[in-house]
Scaffold this motif. Sequence first.
Motif, short mmCIF file in Angstrom:
data_model
loop_
_atom_site.label_atom_id
_atom_site.label_comp_id
_atom_site.label_asym_id
_atom_site.label_seq_id
_atom_site.Cartn_x
_atom_site.Cartn_y
_atom_site.Cartn_z
N PHE A 213 -13.91 -80.83 -132.39
CA PHE A 213 -14.27 -81.30 -131.08
C PHE A 213 -13.65 -80.27 -130.35
O PHE A 213 -12.40 -79.67 -130.55
CB PHE A 213 -13.84 -82.65 -130.68
N ASN A 214 -14.05 -79.77 -129.03
CA ASN A 214 -13.52 -78.84 -128.18
C ASN A 214 -12.54 -79.73 -127.11
O ASN A 214 -13.02 -80.76 -126.35
CB ASN A 214 -14.81 -78.18 -127.32
N ALA A 215 -11.45 -79.23 -127.04
CA ALA A 215 -10.37 -79.72 -126.22
C ALA A 215 -10.69 -79.79 -124.82
O ALA A 215 -9.99 -80.65 -124.11
CB ALA A 215 -9.01 -79.25 -126.49
N SER A 216 -11.48 -79.06 -124.13
CA SER A 216 -11.81 -78.90 -122.91
C SER A 216 -12.77 -79.90 -122.67
O SER A 216 -13.12 -79.61 -121.11
CB SER A 216 -12.06 -77.47 -122.47
N LYS A 217 -13.61 -80.54 -123.21
CA LYS A 217 -14.50 -81.58 -122.90
C LYS A 217 -14.17 -82.64 -123.19
O LYS A 217 -14.03 -82.83 -124.85
CB LYS A 217 -15.81 -80.78 -123.31
N PRO A 218 -14.62 -83.99 -122.77
CA PRO A 218 -14.33 -85.32 -123.35
C PRO A 218 -15.04 -85.47 -124.56
O PRO A 218 -16.29 -85.12 -124.65
CB PRO A 218 -14.48 -86.33 -122.33
N ILE A 219 -14.54 -86.08 -125.75
CA ILE A 219 -15.17 -86.21 -127.06
C ILE A 219 -16.47 -87.18 -127.00
O ILE A 219 -17.39 -86.74 -127.26
CB ILE A 219 -13.94 -86.90 -128.05
N TYR A 220 -16.44 -88.05 -125.78
CA TYR A 220 -17.67 -88.82 -125.84
C TYR A 220 -18.54 -88.10 -125.22
O TYR A 220 -19.71 -88.33 -125.48
CB TYR A 220 -17.24 -90.27 -124.93
N LEU A 221 -18.54 -87.11 -124.42
CA LEU A 221 -19.69 -86.26 -124.02
C LEU A 221 -19.90 -85.27 -124.82
O LEU A 221 -21.24 -84.81 -124.91
CB LEU A 221 -19.24 -85.61 -122.62
N GLN A 222 -19.20 -84.71 -125.74
CA GLN A 222 -19.58 -84.00 -126.85
C GLN A 222 -20.24 -84.86 -127.70
O GLN A 222 -21.39 -84.12 -128.50
CB GLN A 222 -18.31 -83.39 -127.56
#
Length: 125
Positions: free
Chosen positions: A4-13
């Motif tokens: 997961f990308n740390a710059s975007k919330p996991i739920y949105l990813q």
Amino acid sequence: MEEFNASKPIYLQLADRINRQIVSKELKAGEKLPSVRDMGIKYSVNPNTIQRTYSELEREGILEAKRGQGTFVTEQEARLVELRDNLKQEQILLFVQVMQEMGYSSLEMISGLKDHLNKLDIGDE
């Protein structure tokens, strides 16, 4: 497993991943999604995160929760067509922004894209 990308919330990813699976037909209209618990295990995230993902996609009309049955991909064809078009537009915008930042003109972008598609033999011309 994907990171997961740390710059975007996991739920949105996760929502983005589900949307891409729907657009690519990996998930079909009316198909049941894994339970919140099973999806949490699959992605090694808290089930509350999955619930938030499912709730967000329900709010957007992409998923439908059926009490006692689970969560399903919507069967509303118009909403799925809209999703597909939105994802395409997002990718085009991202591509154009990156190319502009590197100093490419619109004509250079179009020419490069045509050349690339011709090499892949998927051009429509």
